[in-house]
Design a protein around this motif. Structure first.
Motif, PDB file in Angstrom:
ATOM      1  N   SER A 183     -17.760 -26.853 -21.097  1.00  0.00           N
ATOM      2  CA  SER A 183     -17.359 -25.896 -20.068  1.00  0.00           C
ATOM      3  C   SER A 183     -17.102 -24.520 -20.680  1.00  0.00           C
ATOM      4  O   SER A 183     -16.934 -24.368 -21.896  1.00  0.00           O
ATOM      5  N   THR A 184     -17.048 -23.524 -19.827  1.00  0.00           N
ATOM      6  CA  THR A 184     -16.873 -22.149 -20.275  1.00  0.00           C
ATOM      7  C   THR A 184     -15.556 -21.950 -21.025  1.00  0.00           C
ATOM      8  O   THR A 184     -15.484 -21.153 -21.972  1.00  0.00           O
ATOM      9  N   SER A 185     -14.518 -22.685 -20.651  1.00  0.00           N
ATOM     10  CA  SER A 185     -13.224 -22.539 -21.318  1.00  0.00           C
ATOM     11  C   SER A 185     -13.156 -23.311 -22.633  1.00  0.00           C
ATOM     12  O   SER A 185     -12.441 -22.912 -23.561  1.00  0.00           O
ATOM     13  N   GLN A 186     -13.915 -24.405 -22.760  1.00  0.00           N
ATOM     14  CA  GLN A 186     -13.823 -25.256 -23.945  1.00  0.00           C
ATOM     15  C   GLN A 186     -14.853 -24.919 -25.021  1.00  0.00           C
ATOM     16  O   GLN A 186     -14.567 -24.996 -26.212  1.00  0.00           O
ATOM     17  N   LEU A 187     -16.049 -24.554 -24.614  1.00  0.00           N
ATOM     18  CA  LEU A 187     -17.144 -24.338 -25.564  1.00  0.00           C
ATOM     19  C   LEU A 187     -16.828 -23.319 -26.661  1.00  0.00           C
ATOM     20  O   LEU A 187     -17.254 -23.507 -27.810  1.00  0.00           O
ATOM     21  N   PRO A 188     -16.097 -22.228 -26.389  1.00  0.00           N
ATOM     22  CA  PRO A 188     -15.829 -21.250 -27.456  1.00  0.00           C
ATOM     23  C   PRO A 188     -15.137 -21.822 -28.684  1.00  0.00           C
ATOM     24  O   PRO A 188     -15.273 -21.262 -29.782  1.00  0.00           O
ATOM     25  N   HIS A 189     -14.398 -22.921 -28.559  1.00  0.00           N
ATOM     26  CA  HIS A 189     -13.727 -23.508 -29.723  1.00  0.00           C
ATOM     27  C   HIS A 189     -14.720 -23.943 -30.793  1.00  0.00           C
ATOM     28  O   HIS A 189     -14.364 -24.035 -31.973  1.00  0.00           O
ATOM     29  N   ASN A 190     -15.957 -24.248 -30.398  1.00  0.00           N
ATOM     30  CA  ASN A 190     -16.923 -24.793 -31.348  1.00  0.00           C
ATOM     31  C   ASN A 190     -18.058 -23.826 -31.682  1.00  0.00           C
ATOM     32  O   ASN A 190     -19.041 -24.223 -32.298  1.00  0.00           O
ATOM     33  N   LEU A 191     -17.935 -22.555 -31.317  1.00  0.00           N
ATOM     34  CA  LEU A 191     -19.054 -21.638 -31.499  1.00  0.00           C
ATOM     35  C   LEU A 191     -19.469 -21.455 -32.960  1.00  0.00           C
ATOM     36  O   LEU A 191     -20.627 -21.139 -33.246  1.00  0.00           O
ATOM     37  N   ALA A 192     -18.563 -21.686 -33.895  1.00  0.00           N
ATOM     38  CA  ALA A 192     -18.928 -21.571 -35.309  1.00  0.00           C
ATOM     39  C   ALA A 192     -19.950 -22.632 -35.703  1.00  0.00           C
ATOM     40  O   ALA A 192     -20.660 -22.469 -36.711  1.00  0.00           O
ATOM     41  N   ASN A 193     -20.039 -23.701 -34.929  1.00  0.00           N
ATOM     42  CA  ASN A 193     -20.972 -24.789 -35.226  1.00  0.00           C
ATOM     43  C   ASN A 193     -22.125 -24.865 -34.231  1.00  0.00           C
ATOM     44  O   ASN A 193     -22.872 -25.841 -34.229  1.00  0.00           O
ATOM     45  N   GLU A 194     -22.252 -23.844 -33.392  1.00  0.00           N
ATOM     46  CA  GLU A 194     -23.303 -23.825 -32.382  1.00  0.00           C
ATOM     47  C   GLU A 194     -24.242 -22.646 -32.655  1.00  0.00           C
ATOM     48  O   GLU A 194     -23.835 -21.624 -33.220  1.00  0.00           O
ATOM     49  N   ILE A 195     -25.495 -22.789 -32.253  1.00  0.00           N
ATOM     50  CA  ILE A 195     -26.445 -21.684 -32.240  1.00  0.00           C
ATOM     51  C   ILE A 195     -26.720 -21.334 -30.785  1.00  0.00           C
ATOM     52  O   ILE A 195     -26.953 -22.212 -29.958  1.00  0.00           O
ATOM     53  N   ILE A 196     -26.679 -20.049 -30.479  1.00  0.00           N
ATOM     54  CA  ILE A 196     -26.975 -19.564 -29.131  1.00  0.00           C
ATOM     55  C   ILE A 196     -28.373 -18.946 -29.142  1.00  0.00           C
ATOM     56  O   ILE A 196     -28.678 -18.086 -29.974  1.00  0.00           O
ATOM     57  N   LEU A 197     -29.212 -19.400 -28.237  1.00  0.00           N
ATOM     58  CA  LEU A 197     -30.558 -18.858 -28.099  1.00  0.00           C
ATOM     59  C   LEU A 197     -30.722 -18.221 -26.724  1.00  0.00           C
ATOM     60  O   LEU A 197     -30.222 -18.750 -25.731  1.00  0.00           O
ATOM     61  N   GLU A 198     -31.426 -17.100 -26.696  1.00  0.00           N
ATOM     62  CA  GLU A 198     -31.744 -16.411 -25.445  1.00  0.00           C
ATOM     63  C   GLU A 198     -33.255 -16.390 -25.244  1.00  0.00           C
ATOM     64  O   GLU A 198     -34.011 -16.203 -26.203  1.00  0.00           O
ATOM     65  N   ALA A 199     -33.676 -16.558 -24.010  1.00  0.00           N
ATOM     66  CA  ALA A 199     -35.090 -16.425 -23.660  1.00  0.00           C
ATOM     67  C   ALA A 199     -35.258 -15.199 -22.769  1.00  0.00           C
ATOM     68  O   ALA A 199     -34.518 -15.030 -21.787  1.00  0.00           O
ATOM     69  N   ARG A 200     -36.214 -14.365 -23.108  1.00  0.00           N
ATOM     70  CA  ARG A 200     -36.477 -13.163 -22.312  1.00  0.00           C
ATOM     71  C   ARG A 200     -37.947 -13.112 -21.893  1.00  0.00           C
ATOM     72  O   ARG A 200     -38.847 -13.483 -22.652  1.00  0.00           O
ATOM     73  N   ILE A 201     -38.154 -12.659 -20.681  1.00  0.00           N
ATOM     74  CA  ILE A 201     -39.483 -12.350 -20.180  1.00  0.00           C
ATOM     75  C   ILE A 201     -39.482 -10.852 -19.894  1.00  0.00           C
ATOM     76  O   ILE A 201     -38.792 -10.382 -18.980  1.00  0.00           O
ATOM     77  N   GLY A 202     -40.207 -10.120 -20.715  1.00  0.00           N
ATOM     78  CA  GLY A 202     -40.115  -8.669 -20.644  1.00  0.00           C
ATOM     79  C   GLY A 202     -38.711  -8.234 -21.015  1.00  0.00           C
ATOM     80  O   GLY A 202     -38.171  -8.633 -22.042  1.00  0.00           O
ATOM     81  N   GLU A 203     -38.074  -7.448 -20.163  1.00  0.00           N
ATOM     82  CA  GLU A 203     -36.717  -6.976 -20.409  1.00  0.00           C
ATOM     83  C   GLU A 203     -35.661  -7.876 -19.769  1.00  0.00           C
ATOM     84  O   GLU A 203     -34.460  -7.641 -19.921  1.00  0.00           O
ATOM     85  N   SER A 204     -36.098  -8.912 -19.058  1.00  0.00           N
ATOM     86  CA  SER A 204     -35.170  -9.753 -18.286  1.00  0.00           C
ATOM     87  C   SER A 204     -34.670 -10.945 -19.108  1.00  0.00           C
ATOM     88  O   SER A 204     -35.457 -11.626 -19.783  1.00  0.00           O
ATOM     89  N   LEU A 205     -33.356 -11.169 -19.059  1.00  0.00           N
ATOM     90  CA  LEU A 205     -32.761 -12.346 -19.674  1.00  0.00           C
ATOM     91  C   LEU A 205     -32.994 -13.528 -18.736  1.00  0.00           C
ATOM     92  O   LEU A 205     -32.399 -13.617 -17.653  1.00  0.00           O
TER      93      LEU A 205
END
Length: 283
Positions: A183-205
């Motif tokens: 969840s949005t409130s719990q996930l930040p506790h583990n961000l040091a062990n997570e990789i965040i990936l973003e997908a973009r089409i043109g300039e749009s996230l």
């Protein structure tokens, strides 16, 4: 037998790991995390709260445990049970009952916690009956998926890059609220062990994915409604596969009624490995 019940102390971590491995040695699915993965799971992903995490001891051996954290989830102050176990030689001694009697008393005394939440593997009918005997009630079925082998096809128009931030903009991608640990409130506790990936089409996230490369567990994958069925999720999954230290990717706890998400996972080659029941106790 006589048992002593003590709050968790970090100096007991090695013994907790040994007890955890022993308690789940005969489990329905392989659940034997190595020491460092277990450390991340307990202190980061779960973000264990020592005052609501209790150990059962027989002489100098840890024979049982019950681990909780507390966070706001679905607008409610929730205690989440992130692990309960008793080693085989001490099962049928009502240790889990005694652990919960103590901990539920503490939760009620605090006055702020409104419920306890946990998940039980569908096949574990013994555990489900135990929790129901304490007053827990079924809330929903959560489906768990795995992918191993073939890479999904991707579109060359989709660019995937790492991000250093868990952006609030990602919330617009979600079609359902993730389970407690993601969840949005719990996930930040583990961000040091997570990789965040973003997908973009043109300039749009267009979408994002958050996963733990050390064990291949995807914490979240979501695509904005305007970009679904365009290969965005496949591009994110492929990038995660290339970065993962485990050839098997898993996605946990998709609500059973989230049919579009489930169908999208199946189309990418994911298989429904097991299901869990989410249970809730109002206190």
């Amino acid at each position: 037998m006589n048992y002593a019940f003590r709050d968790f102390d970090e100096s007991q971590f090695i013994k907790l790991h040994q007890a955890f491995i022993g308690a789940f040695s005969e489990y329905f699915v392989t659940f034997q995390p190595p020491l460092e993965q277990f450390r991340n799971r307990i202190f980061n992903k779960l973000h264990l709260l020592p005052s609501l995490s209790l150990m059962a001891w027989h002489k100098d051996e840890m024979v049982g445990f019950m681990l909780h954290t507390v966070n706001v989830y679905q607008g409610k102050v929730t205690a989440y049970n992130g692990g309960t176990g008793v080693i085989p030689s001490h099962q049928r001694s009502h240790i889990a009952t005694q652990l919960y009697e103590i901990l539920l008393g503490r939760m009620r005394d605090q006055g702020t916690i409104t419920r306890v939440l946990l998940e039980v593997v569908e096949q574990n009918t013994k555990a489900a009956r135990f929790y129901e005997s304490l007053g827990f009630q079924f809330t929903r079925v959560l489906r768990c998926f795995s992918l191993q082998g073939e890479l999904p096809k991707i579109s060359p128009d989709i660019e995937v890059k790492k991000s250093d931030l868990l952006k609030t903009e990602y919330l617009t991608h979600l079609s359902f609220q993730p389970s407690f640990l993601d969840s949005t409130s719990q996930l930040p506790h583990n961000l040091a062990n997570e990789i965040i990936l973003e997908a973009r089409i043109g300039e749009s996230l267009a979408g994002h994915l958050v996963f733990q490369p050390q064990n291949g567990r995807i914490s979240r994958v979501a695509v904005h409604k305007d970009f679904r069925q365009q290969g965005v999720a496949s591009a994110l999954i492929q990038n995660a596969l290339m970065r993962s230290g485990d050839p098997k990717l898993t996605v946990m706890n998709i609500p059973e009624d989230e049919h579009p998400t489930i169908e999208a996972l199946k189309a990418m080659g994911f298989h429904n490995e097991l299901n869990q029941f989410e249970l809730e106790l109002i206190i």
